[in-house]
Design a protein around this motif. Structure first.
Motif, PDB file in Angstrom:
ATOM      1  N   MET B   1     -15.312  -1.176   0.159  1.00 59.67           N
ATOM      2  CA  MET B   1     -14.267  -2.053  -0.387  1.00 59.67           C
ATOM      3  C   MET B   1     -13.352  -1.271  -1.320  1.00 59.67           C
ATOM      4  O   MET B   1     -12.140  -1.373  -1.264  1.00 59.67           O
ATOM      5  N   ARG B   2     -14.039  -0.429  -2.120  1.00 59.75           N
ATOM      6  CA  ARG B   2     -13.305   0.408  -3.061  1.00 59.75           C
ATOM      7  C   ARG B   2     -12.298   1.296  -2.312  1.00 59.75           C
ATOM      8  O   ARG B   2     -11.151   1.435  -2.726  1.00 59.75           O
ATOM      9  N   VAL B   4     -11.049   0.811   0.725  1.00 61.08           N
ATOM     10  CA  VAL B   4      -9.986  -0.014   1.301  1.00 61.08           C
ATOM     11  C   VAL B   4      -8.916  -0.249   0.243  1.00 61.08           C
ATOM     12  O   VAL B   4      -7.719  -0.085   0.494  1.00 61.08           O
ATOM     13  N   LEU B   5      -9.364  -0.591  -0.949  1.00 60.48           N
ATOM     14  CA  LEU B   5      -8.413  -0.876  -2.025  1.00 60.48           C
ATOM     15  C   LEU B   5      -7.576   0.354  -2.345  1.00 60.48           C
ATOM     16  O   LEU B   5      -6.349   0.278  -2.449  1.00 60.48           O
ATOM     17  N   ALA B   8      -5.209   1.145   0.660  1.00 58.15           N
ATOM     18  CA  ALA B   8      -4.145   0.139   0.772  1.00 58.15           C
ATOM     19  C   ALA B   8      -3.162   0.278  -0.381  1.00 58.15           C
ATOM     20  O   ALA B   8      -1.950   0.178  -0.192  1.00 58.15           O
ATOM     21  N   SER B   9      -3.681   0.541  -1.591  1.00 58.20           N
ATOM     22  CA  SER B   9      -2.800   0.666  -2.740  1.00 58.20           C
ATOM     23  C   SER B   9      -1.885   1.870  -2.597  1.00 58.20           C
ATOM     24  O   SER B   9      -0.688   1.807  -2.895  1.00 58.20           O
ATOM     25  N   VAL B  11      -0.959   3.202   0.212  1.00 56.98           N
ATOM     26  CA  VAL B  11       0.029   2.863   1.251  1.00 56.98           C
ATOM     27  C   VAL B  11       1.143   1.998   0.661  1.00 56.98           C
ATOM     28  O   VAL B  11       2.336   2.250   0.870  1.00 56.98           O
ATOM     29  N   VAL B  12       0.751   0.986  -0.125  1.00 61.13           N
ATOM     30  CA  VAL B  12       1.747   0.100  -0.727  1.00 61.13           C
ATOM     31  C   VAL B  12       2.688   0.892  -1.621  1.00 61.13           C
ATOM     32  O   VAL B  12       3.913   0.736  -1.558  1.00 61.13           O
ATOM     33  N   LEU B  15       4.996   3.052   0.568  1.00 62.87           N
ATOM     34  CA  LEU B  15       6.005   2.232   1.238  1.00 62.87           C
ATOM     35  C   LEU B  15       7.044   1.752   0.241  1.00 62.87           C
ATOM     36  O   LEU B  15       8.243   1.757   0.515  1.00 62.87           O
ATOM     37  N   PHE B  16       6.577   1.363  -0.939  1.00 57.06           N
ATOM     38  CA  PHE B  16       7.505   0.895  -1.964  1.00 57.06           C
ATOM     39  C   PHE B  16       8.451   2.024  -2.367  1.00 57.06           C
ATOM     40  O   PHE B  16       9.660   1.824  -2.504  1.00 57.06           O
ATOM     41  N   ILE B  18       9.350   4.514  -0.484  1.00 59.37           N
ATOM     42  CA  ILE B  18      10.320   4.720   0.597  1.00 59.37           C
ATOM     43  C   ILE B  18      11.434   3.673   0.507  1.00 59.37           C
ATOM     44  O   ILE B  18      12.612   3.967   0.673  1.00 59.37           O
ATOM     45  N   MET B  19      11.036   2.425   0.224  1.00 59.08           N
ATOM     46  CA  MET B  19      12.045   1.359   0.117  1.00 59.08           C
ATOM     47  C   MET B  19      13.036   1.673  -0.993  1.00 59.08           C
ATOM     48  O   MET B  19      14.248   1.549  -0.820  1.00 59.08           O
TER      49      MET B  19
END
Lengths: 539, 473
Positions: B1-2, B4-5, B8-9, B11-12, B15-16, B18-19
């Motif tokens: 779980m750790r 994944v977090l 995912a974080s 990646v977020v 992506l942010f 890049i935006m």
């Protein structure tokens, strides 16, 4: 029976008092206070220092407004990733994303026919990050519809709607309706061709009870359809009054209702002892995957110190594990549940962000009442219904959705079998029935599309047939009857309402998927069937 | 779980990032502005010269806002050298605006899209150009830009004042007799659509099913000119054989037709009112002008018949001596006024064509040309039998006039407006002596033809049956 366990440190004071930071004797004179300002300010905001023990963290969860939506301890069963797949959390996170991006969009958006479209163009071209703001809002809205439906599927297939959670299931349905309503009302706001004609279709569906009143010849006395349309649009056609209505609905009324219902939804699931779980999870010790060493995986343990503690905060009426008679399969919510929730939230955020980077939210030409879009398609999640609307606006837009919602809402009240909850498909038979009925429903729905496409429907053979007959007898209503018959058959064969409920939900899901896919991909101008949009007559 | 977090974080966050980068730094317009800045001099090329300097240039979005014209044009965000003399002949998008049009039409007062069309609010070239993106008003190609002058200015005045192509288009429009089928300013035929607002039509109003090129109004019009039936299968329009220049002139003229779009009062130039006044003062038109506008496209001078290869039929010689000697003014009036429904000859009466009563009288008088007729003295043939007439018709007339008079290369006879106005004497005389200059030969024995007077009587009796109500009052 509650037993007060020995406390780790015993100074006789209740927990709550002891944990408060002591502020007395903190006056250091003007200069001293000024120097201390950063620290004192921080302490006044965050009244506790970062908790360093399980108990302190539990304390924090208990006393913090935002965290106390959680119980201080979470059952290990609830944290199994493939039990919930984090769908409920994802839906909640999407609401947060939508609220934040929505509020930012509201700053730039102007709800008037004169300015709406232009203000969207400004958001796209000159507002810093505006295009992504809009993309995120759009894709999060679509993701939310999918996630909410999947969450509902999880609850249905794991039997989590059973007593005492029957009404929470109904509230969940309310949240589904609100989700769709929010999406639908948001659809008009850009005031482009897509918006205008989709809402025109929607408004005509609102007016569709006229199919019935016309057939009875009482439209001039009781015009329910006309009234509904009037309430929705504030005029005969989609225009400025409709735009303002949709704006207020989308930004104020529906979100308020959504937040209120979400509060109730969360509150009830908290008060019902967290997520549904099978009874064995309270009897048999579970392995704690979060504990790092062998020691920590022993049952009967929760606290890392190896000593069980129960503060007042751990008490939930009727759901307390009986100490020393049953294993304690719970772990502190902080950090384990929060970690899982953060992970689920971050995953869905990443998905939405990725979509927003790759695909721009569509914005067509300025709304033009003189040039209809052909086909005028509703948002994708309504295209299953539009498939039936093609035969009868009343059947597809009002009759069938109402019956489906009532049918789904009745599930927990008709299936009161005392099965184990929280197990996917309840047992092997349930899995088999879910799969079988899903396949059956797929085939039936495909037939409901294929038969009229290939051989036509009543109107093909009897051109003068009254519309009322088609309102009652159309592929949508017949498909629904087939599904109901199938579920009754399952009920007779298995003598189990639970199995029948599984079959019913599979039918709903498969029917929704097939009709939506057909409406989205295979329908072209004049709602004709096309294998590919590249075969559409070019306009 | 750790994990994944964490993943995912990350990646977020990426992506942010890049935006943020894409929306704030890696924009098309920012790159252009940086390039422009590098093109600017750091010191004036000549002592004391005032010019834009690189160090004073700020990278920011620019726009021309003109509320009166509902214009918000961000074109100047990239087209930075519009009024910079140093950018004369520079590469696009930095080139100085050619000509001196910006002195009379400053960007602050007119914006850009007022003349150039396109999506002014957009900040990328693709969207600003507005072709094949969802935008109703794509950017005009430079060669058609003169059409925008015509939205406010008088076409004749423009001939010597910067838009000769538009004036040429206006002349071509009359020369080609476009009004025979199309109304403009309320005057013209009814066979084709009126063209007063054709310059305002948006791409979605055209059907691009059979158009091969770009989805723009001008491309539709251009392809339609070349192959009307190919683009719009039900069209009756003959293909137009324009040279490239004529094509551009016609497109410019058509795109300038924006009757429903009137600029705010303070924007209208003097010659706009001159233009209006001229339009009013030139009415009523003379008979000859009207003939050239409305009739000449099909009938030519009208003195001889002419075969039209597109419509595959003989156009009647409506001003031939023999016709005018036998046709009364009343008969001609009826034929022009009511037309021949069902054929390409539309009605040109004052209610349908927009002619004033005076103009209609003048047109009829022009066609008649003052020729004395002996309409009333035309001798009706002896009464005959329609049955016998039918046999004769099949033998002698059907080849040109079509089965049961529906019309072929020759005139339609099964026409109520014709039969109502024509007397037996007129029909008989037309058969007897024919129409010199056309394919209609004399048929009477006396004129060397095959038919006796009695047979002509049979024919007239038969022709009378071809249309219900086909008798003169």
């Amino acid at each position: 029976m509650v037993v007060k366990p020995p406390l780790q440190e015993s100074d006789g004071k209740p927990d709550i008092e002891r944990e408060k930071p002591v502020e007395t004797g903190d006056d250091r004179g003007f200069v001293g206070n000024l120097v201390q300002l950063p620290r004192t300010f921080k302490e006044s905001v965050v009244r506790q220092s970062l908790p360093d023990s399980d108990r302190a963290r539990s304390q924090a969860v208990f006393s913090n407004l935002w965290l106390h939506a959680h119980a201080v301890r979470t059952h290990l069963y609830s944290l199994r990733p493939f039990y919930t797949m984090g769908l409920g959390v994802m839906a909640g996170v999407l609401v947060a994303i939508l609220t934040i991006t929505g509020l930012l969009l509201m700053i730039y958006y102007q709800p008037s026919t004169e300015n709406a479209y232009r203000s969207i163009k400004d958001i796209v071209y000159v507002v810093p990050g505006g295009m992504f703001l809009r993309n995120i809002h759009r894709w999060a809205a679509h993701a939310m519809v999918i996630v909410v439906i999947l969450h509902m599927a999880r609850v249905a297939y794991t039997g989590a709607y059973k007593k005492p959670r029957e009404f929470n299931w109904v509230i969940g349905l309310g949240l589904l309706v609100l989700t769709l309503a929010l999406s639908f009302t948001g659809y008009l706001l850009p005031w482009d061709q897509l918006a205008f004609w989709a809402i025109t279709v929607g408004a005509n569906i609102a007016a569709s009870p006229r199919e019935i009143t016309d057939a009875l010849g009482i439209t001039s006395q009781i015009d329910i359809g006309g009234l509904q349309k009037q309430i929705l649009l504030g005029a005969e056609h989609v225009g400025e009054p409709a735009l303002v209505r949709f704006y207020v609905l989308h930004c104020v009324i529906l979100p308020a209702a959504l937040f209120a219902l979400m509060g109730v939804h969360f509150w009830r699931s908290r008060k019902d002892g967290g997520l549904a779980r099978p009874s064995w999870a309270n009897r048999i010790p579970m392995r704690n995957p979060f504990a790092k060493d062998q020691e920590g995986q022993r049952p009967f343990l929760g606290d890392s110190t190896g000593v069980k503690t129960y503060g007042l905060m751990a008490l939930i009426r009727g759901r307390t594990p009986a100490v020393s008679r049953a294993p304690d399969n719970t772990v502190p919510s902080w950090p384990y549940a929060f970690l899982a929730e953060a992970a689920a939230g971050m995953v869905i955020t990443a998905v939405v962000f990725l979509l927003s980077l790759v695909f721009n939210a569509p914005l067509k030409e300025l709304a033009n009442p003189l040039i209809p879009e052909n086909p005028a398609k509703a948002p994708w999640y309504f295209l299953g219904l539009q498939e039936i609307v093609a035969y009868s606006a009343f059947a597809g837009g009002i009759l069938i959705p109402t019956i489906v919602l009532i049918g789904l809402g009745l599930i927990p009240y008709l299936d009161r079998e005392k099965d184990e909850q929280g197990i996917w498909f309840t047992n092997r038979l349930g899995g088999l029935i879910a799969a079988k009925s899903f396949v059956f429903a797929l085939v039936a729905a495909a037939a409901a599309v294929a038969i009229p496409v290939t051989v036509g429907w009543l109107r093909t053979w009897f051109p003068d047939i009254p519309q009322l007959v088609i309102t009652i007898i159309n592929p949508g209503t017949l498909l629904m009857l087939v599904y109901v018959a199938y579920c009754l058959l399952v009920l007779r064969r298995t003598k189990s309402t639970r199995m029948s409920a599984i079959a019913l939900f599979s039918c709903f899901l498969a029917g929704f998927i097939v009709l939506t896919v057909v409406g989205t991909i295979f329908r072209g101008p004049n709602w004709e069937f096309y294998w590919s949009s590249s075969n559409w007559p070019v306009h | 779980m750790r994990y994944v977090l964490v993943v995912a974080s990350v990646v977020v966050l990426v992506l942010f990032g890049i935006m943020v980068a894409k929306s704030s730094y890696l924009t098309e317009w920012r790159e252009y502005q940086q390039e422009y800045q590098s093109m600017l001099p750091t010191a004036p090329p000549e002592e004391g010269q005032v010019c834009e300097l690189a160090q004073e240039f700020r990278i920011k979005q620019r726009q021309a806002v003109v509320p009166a014209l509902k214009v918000m044009d961000r074109c100047v965000t990239c087209h930075l050298g519009m009024d910079n003399p140093l950018m004369d002949g520079a590469k696009q998008p930095f080139r100085k605006h050619p000509g001196d049009i910006l002195t009379s039409h400053p960007v602050e007062k007119f914006g850009c899209t007022t003349c150039h069309r396109g999506q002014g609010v957009a900040t990328t070239w693709r969207d600003a150009r507005g072709v094949d993106v969802h935008w109703d008003d794509p950017l005009l190609p430079t060669k058609l830009i003169q059409s925008s002058c015509g939205a406010c200015h008088d076409a004749e005045w423009l001939a010597d004042n910067g838009a000769p192509l538009l004036a040429k288009g206006a002349a071509l429009f009359e020369e080609h007799g476009c009004r025979s089928c199309h109304k403009l300013g309320g005057l013209g035929g009814t066979l084709g659509p009126a063209l007063d607002n054709v310059g305002l039509k948006i791409p979605t109003e055209f059907s691009f099913t059979h158009v091969t090129g770009e989805h723009t109004a001008w491309n539709w019009l251009a392809e339609h000119f070349k192959d009307p039936q190919g683009v719009s299968p039900s069209s009756d329009m003959p293909p137009q054989d324009f040279t490239d220049e004529e094509m551009d002139a016609m497109l410019v003229f058509l795109l300038s037709q924006q009757a429903n779009h009137i600029a705010p009062r303070q924007y209208l130039p003097d010659d706009y009112f001159v233009s209006r006044a001229r339009e009013t003062n030139s009415r009523p038109y003379s008979g000859e002008q009207l003939y050239n506008m409305l009739c000449q496209r099909c009938h030519g001078s009208g003195e001889k018949g002419r075969f039209d290869p597109f419509f595959a039929r003989e156009m009647p010689a409506i001003r031939s001596q023999r016709f005018l000697e036998t046709a009364s003014e009343k008969f001609i009036r009826a034929q022009i006024g009511q037309g021949r429904p069902g054929t390409i000859m539309g009605a040109f009466g004052s209610t349908s064509s927009g002619l004033s009563e005076v103009e209609f009288d003048r047109l009829v008088a022009y066609v008649k040309g003052g020729v004395e007729d002996h309409w009333n003295e035309l001798e009706p043939p002896p009464a005959g039998s329609a049955v016998k007439g039918k046999r004769l018709y099949t033998k002698h007339c059907e080849e040109c006039h079509g089965k049961a008079g529906v019309g072929g290369s020759g005139n339609q006879l099964a026409s109520r407006t014709f039969l109502k106005a024509a007397t037996d004497g007129f029909i008989a005389e037309s058969i007897r002596t024919g129409r010199p200059g056309t394919k209609m030969e004399p048929f009477a024995l006396s004129a060397g033809g095959p038919l006796s007077e009695q047979e002509i009587g049979h024919l007239v009796a038969y022709i009378r049956t071809l249309s219900p109500g086909g008798k003169p009052k």
